[in-house]
Design an enzyme around this catalytic site. Structure first.
Site, PDB file in Angstrom:
ATOM      1  N   VAL A  63       0.865  -1.110  -0.002  1.00  0.00           N
ATOM      2  CA  VAL A  63      -0.079  -0.090   0.057  1.00  0.00           C
ATOM      3  C   VAL A  63       0.915   1.279   0.109  1.00  0.00           C
ATOM      4  CG1 VAL A  63      -1.961  -1.016   1.036  1.00  0.00           C
ATOM      5  CG2 VAL A  63      -0.163  -0.066   2.430  1.00  0.00           C
ATOM      6  N   TYR A  68      -4.640   1.453  -8.733  1.00  0.00           N
ATOM      7  CA  TYR A  68      -5.711   1.952  -9.300  1.00  0.00           C
ATOM      8  C   TYR A  68      -6.619   0.714  -9.593  1.00  0.00           C
ATOM      9  CZ  TYR A  68      -2.234   5.806  -9.863  1.00  0.00           C
ATOM     10  OH  TYR A  68      -1.587   6.524  -9.615  1.00  0.00           O
ATOM     11  N   ASN A 103      -2.153   6.820  -0.126  1.00  0.00           N
ATOM     12  CA  ASN A 103      -2.567   6.536  -1.542  1.00  0.00           C
ATOM     13  C   ASN A 103      -4.103   5.875  -1.302  1.00  0.00           C
ATOM     14  OD1 ASN A 103      -0.319   6.413  -2.747  1.00  0.00           O
ATOM     15  ND2 ASN A 103       0.799   4.705  -1.785  1.00  0.00           N
ATOM     16  N   GLY A 106      -6.238   8.663  -1.712  1.00  0.00           N
ATOM     17  CA  GLY A 106      -6.169   9.395  -3.332  1.00  0.00           C
ATOM     18  C   GLY A 106      -7.139   8.652  -4.133  1.00  0.00           C
ATOM     19  N   TYR A 149       4.470   3.277  15.171  1.00  0.00           N
ATOM     20  CA  TYR A 149       2.928   2.787  15.078  1.00  0.00           C
ATOM     21  C   TYR A 149       2.086   4.200  15.369  1.00  0.00           C
ATOM     22  CZ  TYR A 149      -0.988  -0.247  15.387  1.00  0.00           C
ATOM     23  OH  TYR A 149      -2.194  -0.801  15.344  1.00  0.00           O
ATOM     24  N   TYR A 163      -8.611  15.403   4.587  1.00  0.00           N
ATOM     25  CA  TYR A 163      -9.181  15.233   3.069  1.00  0.00           C
ATOM     26  C   TYR A 163     -10.870  15.403   3.319  1.00  0.00           C
ATOM     27  CZ  TYR A 163      -5.620  12.939   0.172  1.00  0.00           C
ATOM     28  OH  TYR A 163      -4.657  12.896  -0.785  1.00  0.00           O
TER      29      TYR A 163
END
Ligand SMILES: NC(=O)c1ccc[n+]([C@@H]2O[C@H](COP(=O)([O-])OP(=O)(O)OC[C@H]3O[C@@H](n4cnc5c(N)ncnc54)[C@H](O)[C@@H]3O)[C@@H](O)[C@H]2O)c1
Length: 325
Positions: A63, A68, A103, A106, A149, A163
């Site tokens: 990851v 995609y 990622n 996104g 962590y 986001y």
């Protein structure tokens, strides 16, 4: 061939302990599941039983690189969860949490689909408030051995909420407390698996410090139910939401229960407390009760029995040490 398209979920870390149970649950709910995992701590054997299921797909993927794919919802579970494993390569652990979140977010942004983050009670660090409510900011050592962590997961939460604020993503953040059950890794140093495996092998059970530190233990099916409920909430429910079992047990009590349940004659031994080990950890789950109508249902004895049966079978088959295939 069926002429409708099922809702498709991406589960990163889907070959791990929690992720594999989540895959089972989602498939049972009639979804199509894409499981993406690099098998660092997970194993194909955790999802072998899904081999041949036309609605299940397993993808080897790290990851920290973009993915995609076309999906309708994302569960971001990829990250080693036990200190023994996340300290093997602490930089990679931070990258998995932070770059992995970037990622996944996104992808969620590109597709306009909801995304759920498997966060952790470790964001509270060694808490000074008991039980922990979601508005407690935590007490984390940013330079300690657990920071890769704890801080990685804290930064991932930050990314999720940024986001949300800046792009309007539909986000859900679950703060997961100690969860146990079948498919935990036998050698990953987590207290439930440690004790059960030691008891079954007749080896000593090691208590750190005095063994009076408390933990709360949530059975995996209950946890997964909370996760799915959270994903199914309206857009304005973002969390963070604590998911865990508020019943507190001392580690010593857990050891005694395991010995009784397995009928083991293993002795209890004491060792020095590891660095930054929290002395007390217990969720306040009021928010989960109010928002999700959720609370854990499985009694500790029942969950421990199911887990002990799993490890017993694993040890009999002699595969306790292998973690792949
Ligand atoms: N089990 C718990 O009690 C607990 C508590 C709090 C939070 N969590 C969170 O839940 C998630 C799952 O935990 P778990 O207990 O199932 O641990 P686990 O180690 O069994 O599962 C993690 C999975 O992520 C995979 N993974 C690790 N790094 C990856 C990478 N870079 N790319 C792709 N896959 C990667 C591993 O191979 C594994 O399959 C983690 O994010 C963890 O932080 C778990």
């Amino acid at each position: 061939m069926e002429n409708f398209r099922r809702r498709r979920a991406l589960v990163t870390g889907g070959a791990g302990f929690l992720g594999s149970h989540l895959c089972d649950r989602l498939l049972g709910d009639g979804l199509e599941v894409l499981c993406a995992d690099n098998f660092f701590t997970g194993a194909k054997k955790n999802v072998n039983h899904l081999d041949g299921d036309p609605w299940f797909e397993l993808l080897r993927h790290d990851v920290t690189f973009p993915l995609y794919v076309e999906v309708d919802e994302i569960f971001n579970f990829a990250c080693p969860a036990s200190p023994v494993q996340y300290q093997v390569d602490p930089v990679q652990t931070t990258k998995t949490s932070v770059q992995g979140a970037i990622n996944a977010l996104g992808l969620s942004k590109r597709l306009g689909v909801p995304i759920l983050q498997a966060s952790t009670s470790e964001v509270y660090g060694d808490p000074q408030q008991h039980p922990q409510t979601e508005d407690y900011w935590g007490h984390v050592n940013p330079v300690g051995v657990r920071a890769c962590y704890d801080e990685g997961k804290r930064c991932a939460e930050t990314l999720f909420f940024d986001y949300r604020r800046h792009v309007g993503l539909s986000i859900k953040v679950a703060r997961i407390f100690n969860t146990y059950g079948p498919r935990m890794h036998p050698n990953d140093g987590r207290v439930v698996s440690n004790f059960i495996v030691a008891a079954l092998q007749g080896a000593p059970l090691t208590l750190y410090g005095t063994g009076e530190q408390t933990r709360s233990f949530c059975y995996v099916d209950d946890l997964v139910d909370g996760i799915v409920r959270l994903m199914r909430t309206p857009d304005d429910v973002t969390g963070p939401i604590n998911l865990g079992n508020p019943s507190e047990f001392t580690v010593r009590e857990l050891a005694e229960k395991v010995l009784e349940l397995t009928g083991s004659r293993s002795e209890i031994r004491f060792a020095e407390l590891p660095s930054d080990d929290p002395v007390r950890r217990c969720p306040d789950i009021t928010r989960a009760q109010d928002t999700l109508s959720w609370e854990p249902k499985t009694p500790l004895d029942t969950g421990l029995r199911l887990t002990a049966d799993y490890f017993d079978d694993l040890l009999r088959r002699g595969s306790a040490g292998s973690d792949s295939g």
